[in-house]
Design a protein around this motif. Sequence first.
Motif: not given
Length: 250
Positions: A1, A4, A72-74, A116-117, A120, A124
């Motif tokens: 995170m 990101f 890998d997170v939108r 979205d979170i 992802a 993780k």
Amino acid sequence: MKKFLCAVILMLLLNFPAVSFGSTERDIQNLINFYINKFTPEKAEMMASELPDENNEFHDVYMNLTGIVVEDVRLDSLCVRMTGVKFNSPKEWANGKVEFDRALQIYGYGRILENDINQALKAKTFGKEDVWHDMSIKITPAGLQGKGYYRVNTALLDFDILIEIKSGLKVVGGKEIWLDKPAVKINRLDVPDGITKKALADIQPLLDLNQYPDLPIRLNKIVFKNGEAILSTKRAPEILTDGYKYNYTK
């Protein structure tokens, strides 16, 4: 995170101006292609007030991106306006070397969606010695509601703790995002306070821009809505109404 969010805030600086016609068209296209290839937006709208001058500086640049994938997170949307933006020499852009130098002002906001979170977070893990896993969040106007399992490794045994958190977010020094007054609920009454504090410390700060000393941006506020959060500078970016324009659809 952390990676990101840091990457998300770094995007506010490493932007690109619009396509133009003239002697610098090839250079501008090289700059645009670099960032489109790197961040693969679903859609993009970009404008520049004029072509870069002899110092590789743009007077005014506006960008509105949809669907950027970072770590890998939108990121649902990113909108930014920059003035006095300077890059390295256009001669280097064709070889894929694009470097941000400076900007006088940067105004921007980014919108992150809960779905979205969570998408992802499915695969993780986070943490240092011990590990967070199977995490999920819910975003409401009151703040964040999250839960996850914290794997504790001791000399005698390893075990999971279900931790649920309700928290706001706060901006610290314009460069860091921290959980603000988190309320924690755990599924084991006999867990020492030290373990809970360590679990929270493993994810604090959520975002740290101090590792990017050349990043001339200071966050100011965070707004929560149902299913989304918006991180922004003190002043919202305004769209350019005149200049060179470029539209892109994946």
